[in-house]
Design a protein around this motif. Sequence first.
Motif, short mmCIF file in Angstrom:
data_model
loop_
_atom_site.label_atom_id
_atom_site.label_comp_id
_atom_site.label_asym_id
_atom_site.label_seq_id
_atom_site.Cartn_x
_atom_site.Cartn_y
_atom_site.Cartn_z
N PRO A 309 -11.25 -13.57 -2.90
CA PRO A 309 -11.01 -12.19 -3.35
C PRO A 309 -9.66 -11.67 -2.83
N LEU A 310 -9.08 -10.78 -3.58
CA LEU A 310 -7.73 -10.31 -3.27
C LEU A 310 -7.59 -9.85 -1.83
N GLU A 311 -8.62 -9.19 -1.32
CA GLU A 311 -8.54 -8.57 0.02
C GLU A 311 -8.38 -9.60 1.14
N HIS A 312 -8.80 -10.83 0.88
CA HIS A 312 -8.74 -11.85 1.93
C HIS A 312 -7.87 -13.02 1.52
N ASN A 313 -6.96 -12.74 0.63
CA ASN A 313 -6.19 -13.80 0.00
C ASN A 313 -4.77 -13.81 0.58
N LEU A 314 -4.42 -14.89 1.24
CA LEU A 314 -3.14 -14.94 1.96
C LEU A 314 -1.93 -14.67 1.05
N PRO A 315 -1.76 -15.41 -0.07
CA PRO A 315 -0.58 -15.12 -0.89
C PRO A 315 -0.59 -13.71 -1.45
N VAL A 316 -1.78 -13.19 -1.75
CA VAL A 316 -1.87 -11.83 -2.30
C VAL A 316 -1.42 -10.82 -1.25
N LEU A 317 -1.91 -10.99 -0.02
CA LEU A 317 -1.51 -10.06 1.04
C LEU A 317 0.00 -10.12 1.27
N LEU A 318 0.53 -11.35 1.34
CA LEU A 318 1.98 -11.47 1.58
C LEU A 318 2.78 -10.84 0.43
N GLY A 319 2.34 -11.07 -0.78
CA GLY A 319 3.05 -10.53 -1.94
C GLY A 319 2.99 -9.00 -1.97
N LEU A 320 1.79 -8.46 -1.75
CA LEU A 320 1.64 -7.00 -1.78
C LEU A 320 2.46 -6.33 -0.68
N LEU A 321 2.42 -6.92 0.52
CA LEU A 321 3.16 -6.30 1.63
C LEU A 321 4.67 -6.40 1.39
N ALA A 322 5.10 -7.51 0.77
CA ALA A 322 6.54 -7.66 0.47
C ALA A 322 6.97 -6.55 -0.49
N VAL A 323 6.16 -6.30 -1.50
CA VAL A 323 6.50 -5.27 -2.50
C VAL A 323 6.43 -3.88 -1.85
N TRP A 324 5.45 -3.65 -1.01
CA TRP A 324 5.32 -2.38 -0.30
C TRP A 324 6.60 -2.11 0.52
N ASN A 325 7.01 -3.13 1.28
CA ASN A 325 8.19 -2.95 2.13
C ASN A 325 9.46 -2.72 1.31
N HIS A 326 9.58 -3.48 0.24
CA HIS A 326 10.82 -3.49 -0.53
C HIS A 326 10.91 -2.28 -1.45
N ASN A 327 9.85 -2.05 -2.24
CA ASN A 327 9.94 -1.02 -3.28
C ASN A 327 9.54 0.37 -2.80
N PHE A 328 8.74 0.43 -1.75
CA PHE A 328 8.23 1.75 -1.36
C PHE A 328 8.76 2.21 0.00
N LEU A 329 8.96 1.28 0.93
CA LEU A 329 9.50 1.68 2.22
C LEU A 329 11.01 1.48 2.30
N GLY A 330 11.57 0.87 1.28
CA GLY A 330 13.03 0.76 1.20
C GLY A 330 13.63 -0.28 2.14
N CYS A 331 12.87 -1.30 2.52
CA CYS A 331 13.46 -2.35 3.38
C CYS A 331 14.62 -3.01 2.64
N ALA A 332 15.67 -3.32 3.38
CA ALA A 332 16.90 -3.78 2.75
C ALA A 332 16.84 -5.25 2.35
N SER A 333 16.07 -6.04 3.08
CA SER A 333 15.99 -7.47 2.74
C SER A 333 14.76 -8.06 3.40
N HIS A 334 14.53 -9.33 3.11
CA HIS A 334 13.37 -10.01 3.70
C HIS A 334 13.88 -11.20 4.52
N VAL A 335 13.55 -11.19 5.78
CA VAL A 335 14.09 -12.21 6.69
C VAL A 335 13.01 -13.24 7.01
N MET A 336 13.37 -14.50 6.88
CA MET A 336 12.46 -15.58 7.29
C MET A 336 12.84 -15.99 8.70
N ALA A 337 11.87 -15.96 9.59
CA ALA A 337 12.16 -16.34 10.97
C ALA A 337 11.17 -17.39 11.46
N PRO A 338 11.37 -18.64 11.00
CA PRO A 338 10.49 -19.68 11.52
C PRO A 338 10.91 -20.05 12.95
#
Length: 546
Positions: A309-338
């Motif tokens: 289900p969407l609520e417990h789905n790893l790619p869904v959570l990552l995708g939704l949070l990325a869109v939240w940060n980018h389109n709604f909170l105005g984050c300037a970029s997405h940084v990968m920090a392995p």
Amino acid sequence: MNAPIPKSPSATPAWRALSAHAARFADVRIADLFAADPQRAQHYVCEDVGIYLDYSKQRANHETLDLLFSFARQQGLDAWRTRLFGGEHVNNTENRAALHMALRAPRVADFRDAGRRVGDEVQDVRERMAAFAERVRDGEWRGATGKRITDIVNIGIGGSDLGPRLVCSALSPAIDGPRPHFVANVDGAELHQTLSRLRPETTLFVVVSKTFATQETLANALHARAWLISSLDIEATAQHFVAVSTNEEAVSAFGIAPDNMFGFWDWVGGRYSLWSAVGLTAMVALGPRRFDALLRGAHAMDTHFRRTPLEHNLPVLLGLLAVWNHNFLGCASHVMAPYAQRLSLFSDWAQQLEMESNGKGVTRDGLPVDFQTTPVLWGNVGSNAQHAYFQMLHQGPAVHAVDFILPVFADHPFRDMHRKLTANCFAQASALMRGKTADEVREELQAKGLEGDALEAAIPHRVFPGNRPSNMLLIPRIDAFHLGALLALYEHRTFVESVLWGINAFDQWGVEFGKQLTKRLLESETEVSLDPSTDELMRKVQFYAR
Ligand code: F6P
């Protein structure tokens, strides 16, 4: 059937509700969210296929998540997931399916393209690859002079390079076959440097190109062949060159026999092709068993994405949070920090995946978007990155979203160093979230004996705004299975974002224009004029005199 999707996601009720929520959220601090919910660190997590996601350091609460899930439902994410796995032609501008999941599924899995099962063909190619890989590894397949193959050179670019290159680098301690090398750039320096370390008699070239028309790859392959022939002979090509492509005709025209070609299909996008014969170099270097483990990990993530289900789905959570940060909170970029040296190529791979897939200016229907699509995705390994650009992440005026990725267990003997690495990783995520207030700085400096004007002057430089969102992804270790799962997780995250934005993640028309102009410059018999600046530059480098 779901109601028809409105034309622009930004004009929908769910988008508007998220915008209003973001405005109300402007002053909310992540630290306050922790204070309000003592269980937050246990609640805002999700775990499957060995991957643990802690998203408690996001600027999001239950209301945010509810609104994001409503947005996902409104955009028909469930239905799109079914379409993707069902082999529908989700790549509408090229009228193709995107069935890379079939490449890592067992033979019995029922993936179909245009109603036709693809499992048998996929398995047949995989078996041919495995047989070939074993022959090379066992020394049964030899060079033209009877010598064993010691080095294998992958010639390809973009999706025909980044995936196998990352896998070989990430799993390098497990390499027990011929040494892998990768040549991609049309800057001949890369080929030259690679060849200078190799001997023709013991080198095998794998020319990888879905189209077999990519200028860079063909230029490298032609020069590699000339290098080989100059010390062996033209017949040696058969023992020293194999191809991976969907274009049998072009492979034959290049002089590689169909027996030495490993095929794949138009329903495999370049940047999703690692799991096909494009992974051949990795399979030869690592062995078919480890390559299988990579596929199994990716398949496990496919199953998670498809069934959870969407609520417990790893790619869904990552995708939704990325869109939240980018389109709604105005984050300037997405940084990968392995935080893993062996994932030093992860960001390069993820850049093509995310920015070639979602760097689109029109919706699936061809209408211009009136919101941002992909953020700039970039980054490098920690802890190195801390000594390069983390200053900006902590104090720069723009906020950037960060994905930290950390293997829990190390695969080297220096345990104390892995503890230090872990401490660095966790400390950075915490610092980005907490920040440091002027009062805290004042107290610290006073304790060191600073006072008066000197104290006041020092304070602003040491204040950190904090409230900067990040995900923390823990993987048990960097083995083939979990690497496969991690890469598939990011593939599906990319798809989720594309559904939210209403765009096609599987075409890449934007890359074509530059290619066309290059071709014009190279192939015209007379001088070409592109624009005054370029014309002047061409004169400056004496382009036509060369
Ligand atoms: O960059 C454009 C692109 O078409 C990518 O999508 C692809 O991965 C790369 O070029 C290489 O293409 P090919 O495998 O056909 O050589």
